[in-house]
Design a protein around this motif. Structure first.
Motif, PDB file in Angstrom:
ATOM      1  N   ASP A 179     161.036  81.189  39.360  1.00 16.24           N
ATOM      2  CA  ASP A 179     160.765  81.647  37.987  1.00 16.24           C
ATOM      3  C   ASP A 179     160.302  83.098  38.022  1.00 16.24           C
ATOM      4  N   VAL A 180     160.814  83.900  37.097  1.00 12.66           N
ATOM      5  CA  VAL A 180     160.414  85.299  37.002  1.00 12.66           C
ATOM      6  C   VAL A 180     159.411  85.441  35.866  1.00 12.66           C
ATOM      7  N   ILE A 181     158.213  85.900  36.189  1.00 11.89           N
ATOM      8  CA  ILE A 181     157.131  86.021  35.225  1.00 11.89           C
ATOM      9  C   ILE A 181     156.901  87.486  34.887  1.00 11.89           C
ATOM     10  N   ARG A 182     156.977  87.791  33.618  1.00 14.14           N
ATOM     11  CA  ARG A 182     156.682  89.147  33.154  1.00 14.14           C
ATOM     12  C   ARG A 182     155.178  89.261  32.922  1.00 14.14           C
ATOM     13  N   VAL A 183     154.530  90.203  33.592  1.00 10.90           N
ATOM     14  CA  VAL A 183     153.079  90.383  33.480  1.00 10.90           C
ATOM     15  C   VAL A 183     152.796  91.428  32.409  1.00 10.90           C
ATOM     16  N   PRO A 184     152.221  91.018  31.266  1.00  5.65           N
ATOM     17  CA  PRO A 184     152.011  91.968  30.170  1.00  5.65           C
ATOM     18  C   PRO A 184     150.933  92.991  30.507  1.00  5.65           C
ATOM     19  N   LEU A 185     151.055  94.170  29.935  1.00  7.85           N
ATOM     20  CA  LEU A 185     149.990  95.162  30.040  1.00  7.85           C
ATOM     21  C   LEU A 185     149.044  94.918  28.871  1.00  7.85           C
ATOM     22  N   ILE A 186     147.832  94.459  29.172  1.00  9.46           N
ATOM     23  CA  ILE A 186     146.870  94.086  28.137  1.00  9.46           C
ATOM     24  C   ILE A 186     145.920  95.252  27.899  1.00  9.46           C
ATOM     25  N   TYR A 187     146.072  95.904  26.768  1.00 10.16           N
ATOM     26  CA  TYR A 187     145.315  97.115  26.480  1.00 10.16           C
ATOM     27  C   TYR A 187     143.811  96.869  26.462  1.00 10.16           C
ATOM     28  N   GLU A 188     143.416  95.679  25.990  1.00 10.89           N
ATOM     29  CA  GLU A 188     141.991  95.390  25.880  1.00 10.89           C
ATOM     30  C   GLU A 188     141.295  95.336  27.249  1.00 10.89           C
ATOM     31  N   LYS A 189     142.075  95.167  28.317  1.00 12.65           N
ATOM     32  CA  LYS A 189     141.496  95.111  29.651  1.00 12.65           C
ATOM     33  C   LYS A 189     141.447  96.486  30.317  1.00 12.65           C
ATOM     34  N   ALA A 190     141.952  97.498  29.647  1.00 12.09           N
ATOM     35  CA  ALA A 190     141.940  98.841  30.224  1.00 12.09           C
ATOM     36  C   ALA A 190     140.524  99.392  30.246  1.00 12.09           C
ATOM     37  N   ARG A 191     140.104  99.904  31.395  1.00 10.21           N
ATOM     38  CA  ARG A 191     138.794 100.523  31.539  1.00 10.21           C
ATOM     39  C   ARG A 191     138.954 101.856  32.256  1.00 10.21           C
ATOM     40  N   PRO A 192     138.277 102.902  31.771  1.00 10.28           N
ATOM     41  CA  PRO A 192     138.355 104.178  32.488  1.00 10.28           C
ATOM     42  C   PRO A 192     137.651 104.084  33.825  1.00 10.28           C
ATOM     43  N   ILE A 193     138.184 104.733  34.840  1.00 11.40           N
ATOM     44  CA  ILE A 193     137.518 104.753  36.141  1.00 11.40           C
ATOM     45  C   ILE A 193     136.331 105.712  36.060  1.00 11.40           C
ATOM     46  N   PRO A 194     135.114 105.237  36.358  1.00 14.78           N
ATOM     47  CA  PRO A 194     133.934 106.104  36.275  1.00 14.78           C
ATOM     48  C   PRO A 194     134.078 107.340  37.158  1.00 14.78           C
ATOM     49  N   LYS A 195     133.551 108.433  36.672  1.00 17.85           N
ATOM     50  CA  LYS A 195     133.625 109.689  37.406  1.00 17.85           C
ATOM     51  C   LYS A 195     132.955 109.541  38.772  1.00 17.85           C
ATOM     52  N   GLY A 196     133.602 110.042  39.798  1.00 15.35           N
ATOM     53  CA  GLY A 196     133.047 109.983  41.142  1.00 15.35           C
ATOM     54  C   GLY A 196     133.374 108.719  41.913  1.00 15.35           C
ATOM     55  N   THR A 197     134.140 107.797  41.290  1.00 14.36           N
ATOM     56  CA  THR A 197     134.498 106.556  41.982  1.00 14.36           C
ATOM     57  C   THR A 197     135.397 106.848  43.182  1.00 14.36           C
ATOM     58  N   ILE A 198     135.064 106.236  44.292  1.00 11.88           N
ATOM     59  CA  ILE A 198     135.869 106.390  45.511  1.00 11.88           C
ATOM     60  C   ILE A 198     136.361 105.005  45.933  1.00 11.88           C
ATOM     61  N   ILE A 199     137.662 104.902  46.160  1.00 15.02           N
ATOM     62  CA  ILE A 199     138.302 103.632  46.511  1.00 15.02           C
ATOM     63  C   ILE A 199     139.017 103.780  47.846  1.00 15.02           C
ATOM     64  N   VAL A 200     138.930 102.747  48.682  1.00 12.03           N
ATOM     65  CA  VAL A 200     139.703 102.718  49.923  1.00 12.03           C
ATOM     66  C   VAL A 200     140.939 101.861  49.687  1.00 12.03           C
ATOM     67  N   SER A 201     142.107 102.502  49.720  1.00 11.06           N
ATOM     68  CA  SER A 201     143.369 101.815  49.485  1.00 11.06           C
ATOM     69  C   SER A 201     144.013 101.436  50.810  1.00 11.06           C
ATOM     70  N   LEU A 202     144.421 100.180  50.926  1.00 11.33           N
ATOM     71  CA  LEU A 202     145.095  99.703  52.135  1.00 11.33           C
ATOM     72  C   LEU A 202     146.607  99.817  52.024  1.00 11.33           C
ATOM     73  N   GLU A 203     147.097  99.759  50.805  1.00 12.76           N
ATOM     74  CA  GLU A 203     148.538  99.881  50.551  1.00 12.76           C
ATOM     75  C   GLU A 203     148.725 100.139  49.069  1.00 12.76           C
ATOM     76  N   SER A 204     149.713 100.936  48.723  1.00 11.59           N
ATOM     77  CA  SER A 204     149.934 101.198  47.309  1.00 11.59           C
ATOM     78  C   SER A 204     151.398 101.470  47.045  1.00 11.59           C
ATOM     79  N   GLY A 205     151.800 101.341  45.778  1.00 15.96           N
ATOM     80  CA  GLY A 205     153.188 101.570  45.383  1.00 15.96           C
ATOM     81  C   GLY A 205     153.325 101.518  43.871  1.00 15.96           C
ATOM     82  N   ARG A 206     154.539 101.813  43.397  1.00 20.29           N
ATOM     83  CA  ARG A 206     154.770 101.874  41.951  1.00 20.29           C
ATOM     84  C   ARG A 206     155.392 100.601  41.389  1.00 20.29           C
ATOM     85  N   GLU A 207     155.812  99.676  42.259  1.00 20.25           N
ATOM     86  CA  GLU A 207     156.398  98.420  41.805  1.00 20.25           C
ATOM     87  C   GLU A 207     155.407  97.287  42.006  1.00 20.25           C
TER      88      GLU A 207
END
Length: 508
Positions: free
Chosen positions: A399-427
């Motif tokens: 089954d192919v599930i479309r994941v909606p973009l839910i605007y109400e869950k959008a939160r700005p990233i606080p200034k100065g936030t540092i994240i360690v990314s293990l892997e990333s991509g656009r898909e």
């Protein structure tokens, strides 16, 4: 005629037998079941589920046995589960002999000593696991009854292994007191692959559980609900969300419906049902106080709804301003720095992408991983984005599930936030699949799946360590603690665009 025939049910909806089909797949039960099943199929050894009396351990145990009987793939080894219902024995020798009997090992003599029976168990496991390529699973219910010295026997069983996997998988369902015995034996605690704590249900989950059981047992899906909202609230307040108590009380409510000739169970009928019951399973309820509480809840809900309706547009616009989202145009409008020129706006996509369902994946888990939440509103929007979904609790491989973009869950990233990314991509899909695989590997750090968006880069997905860092030095130390292969590909992310938003509420 059975009582449930009078209410037009094909079977008893609130039977106290642990029938797997009646298991309500709440997010926590789904998570527990999936992780245990995966651990068994991967032959990871010892897994433990701990929960108070009445949290649904036995029903979950039976559901696990049912799930394990379904082959994962044509070339997967056959899984043979063996259930030990009551491990209360008087000695190590009795425990070993009981296990041998449950496994169906023949040739056990009265003259056999403990070491001889263990040797026969070992030979049986090698024959089944290596020669016949079977996956043998010992499932123990009421694990808190296992004598402390018999825990050492289980540790010895876990030593029976090949170079690639354990020959015996052990799953223990136990009450909280088992944790004390486990902590006292660190050599066994170190071998625990997965430990899950079952909690009581929330009000929403209590309601869903009642409706699920009525639906499974019902003959006509179009029948009106037997419980009013007030009736369900009364059930929840009395039972505190413990499934066994819910089942017992609802059974009495069904009988009361017949006796009084009623078609629906409301607050006062549930109250009458409780008064007819006795025993320590139900706590005393001050119904007058609860009535006041209910009125207060209704009153505050009414006020909240009125206030929310009145200020809805202003509140949403204010939230979206913080995130840089103009809800009227559905575009991202960043606040430029004084020396910058405002760039052109770009349309926000309607979804984050699509995910093709694989074995043992559920919609609840996908929502929890991506949004950090499985609330009613998120579920509603997922169903709206996927009109082909007939049952939110059931999906099929492919089954192919479309994941909606839910605007109400959008939160700005606080200034100065540092994240360690293990892997990333656009898909979405490949990064999500990679997240699932990494998360289930042994000795992996806590990770979180993050969905990010800003106007310049659009959507981006990353697998990140499950914490925010206050400095690049602190993040660098975390990277150096990672396994070498993972540390080499890790990236420290900082310096976010002003309009970058994140959709995983738990991470923030």
């Amino acid at each position: 005629m059975e009582y449930f025939d009078l209410l037009e049910f094909k079977k008893e909806p609130f039977s106290n037998s642990p029938e797997p089909e009646f298991l309500f797949a709440s997010p926590q039960h789904n998570t527990c079941l999936q992780r245990i099943e995966l651990a068994v199929r991967l032959r990871r050894g010892l897994n433990i589920v701990i929960g108070a009396v009445g949290t649904g351990k036995t029903t979950l145990c039976r559901k696990l046995i049912q799930q394990l009987s379904i082959p994962a793939a044509k070339d997967s080894p056959v899984i043979e589960p063996y259930l030990l219902l009551d491990p209360a024995v008087d000695s190590r020798f009795s425990f070993v002999k009981t296990v041998a009997s449950i496994l169906g090992i023949s040739g056990i003599n009265d003259s056999d000593q403990e070491w001889q029976i263990k040797e026969k168990i070992k030979n049986f496991l090698f024959e089944q696991g290596v020669q016949e390529q079977k996956n043998i699973v010992l499932i123990i219910d009421e694990g808190q009854k296992i004598p402390e010295d018999c825990l050492e026997i289980l540790r010895e069983f876990l030593n029976y292994e090949t170079n690639s996997h354990k020959l015996l998988q052990i799953v223990i369902f136990a009450q909280p007191e088992f944790r004390k015995n486990l902590k006292a034996r660190t050599n066994l605690l170190d071998r625990v692959n997965y430990l899950y704590d079952l909690m009581p249900l929330s009000f929403g989950q209590t309601r869903a559980m009642i409706l699920h059981r009525l639906s499974v047992a019902g003959r006509n899906p179009d029948n009106k609900p037997l419980f009013t909202p007030g009736g369900i609230l009364a059930v929840y307040l009395v039972t505190a969300g413990y499934p066994r108590k819910i089942v017992s009380l609802c059974h009495q409510v069904m009988l009361m419906l017949i006796i009084r000739g009623k078609s629906r169970a409301g607050w006062f009928l549930v109250r009458s049902s409780v008064q007819k019951m006795s025993g320590p399973v139900f706590r005393r309820i001050a119904w007058a106080s609860l009535g006041i509480l209910v009125l207060a809840i209704i009153g505050s809900s009414t006020f909240f709804y009125w206030s929310k309706t009145k200020n809805h547009d202003a509140s949403i616009m204010n939230q979206r301003f913080l995130a840089g989202i103009d809800m009227k145009k559905m575009t991202l409008t960043p606040r430029p720095a004084p020396d910058e020129k405002e760039t052109s706006s770009a349309d926000i996509p309607d979804d984050l992408g699509s995910i093709t369902i694989k074995q043992r994946m559920t919609l609840w888990r996908i929502l929890e991983n991506i949004y950090g939440d499985t609330g009613k509103e998120i579920t509603r929007k997922l169903i709206s984005a996927n009109p082909g979904i007939r049952n939110i609790n059931s999906t099929s491989r492919g089954d192919v599930i479309r994941v909606p973009l839910i605007y109400e869950k959008a939160r700005p990233i606080p200034k100065g936030t540092i994240i360690v990314s293990l892997e990333s991509g656009r898909e979405l899909e490949p990064i999500y699949y990679s997240f699932i695989e990494k998360r289930d590997l042994e000795h992996m750090p806590a990770m979180r799946f993050l969905s990010l968006w800003n106007k310049r880069e659009g959507r981006r997905f990353t697998i990140a360590l499950d914490r925010r860092f206050s400095s690049a030095e602190e993040a660098g130390q975390a990277v150096r603690r990672l396994p070498p292969g993972m540390a080499a590909s890790a990236r420290i992310l900082t310096g976010w665009e002003n309009d970058t938003v994140i959709f995983n509420t738990r991470f923030l």
